[in-house]
Scaffold this motif. Sequence first.
Motif, short mmCIF file in Angstrom:
data_model
loop_
_atom_site.label_atom_id
_atom_site.label_comp_id
_atom_site.label_asym_id
_atom_site.label_seq_id
_atom_site.Cartn_x
_atom_site.Cartn_y
_atom_site.Cartn_z
N THR A 1 -8.19 -3.55 -2.04
CA THR A 1 -9.62 -3.63 -1.45
C THR A 1 -10.59 -4.69 -1.60
O THR A 1 -12.20 -4.69 -0.56
CB THR A 1 -10.15 -2.47 -2.30
OG1 THR A 1 -10.22 -2.66 -3.89
CG2 THR A 1 -9.95 -0.66 -2.76
N SER A 2 -10.51 -5.61 -2.29
CA SER A 2 -11.06 -7.38 -2.10
C SER A 2 -10.45 -7.86 -2.41
O SER A 2 -9.55 -7.57 -2.96
CB SER A 2 -12.73 -6.90 -3.06
OG SER A 2 -12.36 -7.03 -4.15
N TYR B 1 1.02 -1.15 -0.15
CA TYR B 1 0.00 0.43 -0.07
C TYR B 1 0.78 1.25 -0.08
O TYR B 1 0.93 1.87 -0.35
CB TYR B 1 -0.67 -0.09 1.59
CG TYR B 1 -1.50 1.23 1.15
CD1 TYR B 1 -3.03 1.99 0.20
CD2 TYR B 1 -1.28 1.88 2.24
CE1 TYR B 1 -3.87 2.92 0.35
CE2 TYR B 1 -1.97 3.13 3.20
CZ TYR B 1 -2.75 3.81 2.19
OH TYR B 1 -3.46 5.01 2.00
N THR C 1 -8.58 -6.89 -5.69
CA THR C 1 -9.00 -5.89 -6.60
C THR C 1 -8.00 -5.10 -6.23
O THR C 1 -8.68 -4.79 -4.54
CB THR C 1 -10.30 -5.65 -6.85
OG1 THR C 1 -10.74 -6.78 -7.64
CG2 THR C 1 -10.48 -4.57 -7.47
N GLY C 2 -7.92 -3.93 -6.68
CA GLY C 2 -7.37 -2.91 -6.16
C GLY C 2 -7.32 -1.30 -6.72
O GLY C 2 -8.54 -1.32 -6.60
N ALA C 3 -7.72 -0.07 -5.16
CA ALA C 3 -8.32 0.92 -4.96
C ALA C 3 -8.24 1.49 -6.53
O ALA C 3 -8.89 2.62 -7.64
CB ALA C 3 -7.71 1.99 -4.06
N GLU D 1 -6.92 -0.64 9.38
CA GLU D 1 -7.76 -0.92 8.40
C GLU D 1 -7.75 -2.19 8.22
O GLU D 1 -6.27 -2.27 7.72
CB GLU D 1 -7.66 0.15 7.21
CG GLU D 1 -8.52 -0.07 6.04
CD GLU D 1 -8.77 0.54 5.25
OE1 GLU D 1 -9.36 0.31 4.20
OE2 GLU D 1 -8.19 2.27 5.10
N SER E 1 -14.93 -9.48 3.33
CA SER E 1 -14.00 -10.92 2.04
C SER E 1 -15.32 -11.38 1.81
O SER E 1 -15.81 -11.78 3.14
CB SER E 1 -12.82 -10.98 1.71
OG SER E 1 -12.84 -12.30 1.19
N THR F 1 -10.33 -3.75 6.18
CA THR F 1 -11.64 -4.11 5.27
C THR F 1 -11.61 -4.84 4.42
O THR F 1 -12.59 -5.86 4.60
CB THR F 1 -12.15 -2.32 4.80
OG1 THR F 1 -12.03 -1.23 5.72
CG2 THR F 1 -13.16 -2.31 4.79
N PHE F 2 -10.91 -4.93 3.01
CA PHE F 2 -10.72 -5.84 2.47
C PHE F 2 -10.98 -7.52 2.67
O PHE F 2 -11.16 -8.98 2.69
CB PHE F 2 -9.54 -5.55 1.56
CG PHE F 2 -7.91 -6.66 1.68
CD1 PHE F 2 -8.30 -7.76 1.12
CD2 PHE F 2 -7.35 -5.46 2.59
CE1 PHE F 2 -6.84 -8.15 1.69
CE2 PHE F 2 -6.33 -6.24 3.20
CZ PHE F 2 -5.64 -7.46 2.17
N LYS G 1 -3.30 0.05 -3.19
CA LYS G 1 -4.13 -0.80 -1.76
C LYS G 1 -5.05 -1.68 -2.39
O LYS G 1 -6.32 -1.27 -3.10
CB LYS G 1 -4.92 0.46 -1.27
CG LYS G 1 -6.03 0.26 -0.27
CD LYS G 1 -6.89 1.33 0.09
CE LYS G 1 -7.59 1.16 1.87
NZ LYS G 1 -9.19 2.34 2.20
#
Length: 349
Positions: free
Chosen positions: A90-91, A38, A102-104, A253, A260, A255-256, A88
């Motif tokens: 994200t998922s 990141y 998947t990235g930002a 953080e 998921s 989140t991903f 970053k």
Amino acid sequence: MQNYEELFDVTIIGGGPAGLYSAFYSGMREMKTKIIEYQPKLGGKVHVYPEKMIWDVGALTPLTGEQLIQQMVQQALTFEPEVVVNEKITSIEKKNGLFLLTGASGKQHLSKTVILAVGGGILKPIKLEIDGAERFEITNLHYVVQSLEKFKGKDVVICGGGNAAIDWAVELAPITKSLHIVHRRGQFDCHEAQLSKLDQFPLHKHLNTTIKKFVSTIDNTKIQSVILTNNETAEETSIAIDDVIISYGFERELTFIKESPLNIELVNDHFVKGTSKSESNIEGLFAAGDILNFDGKVHLILGAFADAANAVNQAKLYLEPDSPAKARVSSHNSRFDEKNKELRQHLFV
């Protein structure tokens, strides 16, 4: 339309100690490797303390955080993994037996296996809630101490009362012109040993106190003084300063991972629940370093290295069940034959 370019054997998310050693060790196992970070550079959380001395990495004599980063990165790049920074994730999901990250940026990364080496997650410093404070971040408002020399002979305020804040105070007290520590509580929240060290220096302690506002220079680019408020008496104090350091800790953080669709099992909503072999509850998904939780876990950099080796070995077995359970040791590993010849030529010239 697919927007990923190629398939990797293993993709490592995180470029700190666990991720970097995973990249090196996966090269030993002849796996096509990608590492995603990141931040704009590799090294992970060690960048938070680049001048601190590190004593507890096996076989290494004391070295600074910055020196350790340089050596870890050099080792990680031995077998030329693909490196992606400023990305970053994200998922994370799994489709047709493959992991899709998947990235930002919108880019997608396809991999047969994944190693989570994200430490405590993406670290973001908890910032001071004063309107307009962000404009001083490029001059004399700091959330991380990158260099002690920068503060030599200066008037400095540190805001915070935890271990990190007191660590920096102990380091800075001998070299600053004056040092003020501001803490909103009536006592510091640090180890007793650190507090004893702090008491050795003639510095200014402001307990039950918060920073109310900054007074800027005429050009509005730097903080010239801080206004402190005592939370019990409401008395205000103005202090002329050169630099302000905020040490409130970090937000983390993940989140991903938490969101998921794979339903990755967590411990305390923060750590990946795993095994001593770095396995998660998802086949093909492994973890290493601080993010991994199991009985007997060693929360040291050397523990992250062991996690990384285990994660890579399990990823290799997941892809090739008949392969050896672990890589051959480097002293007898043919992957290093040519490199060893080059090294010996330099040693004996």
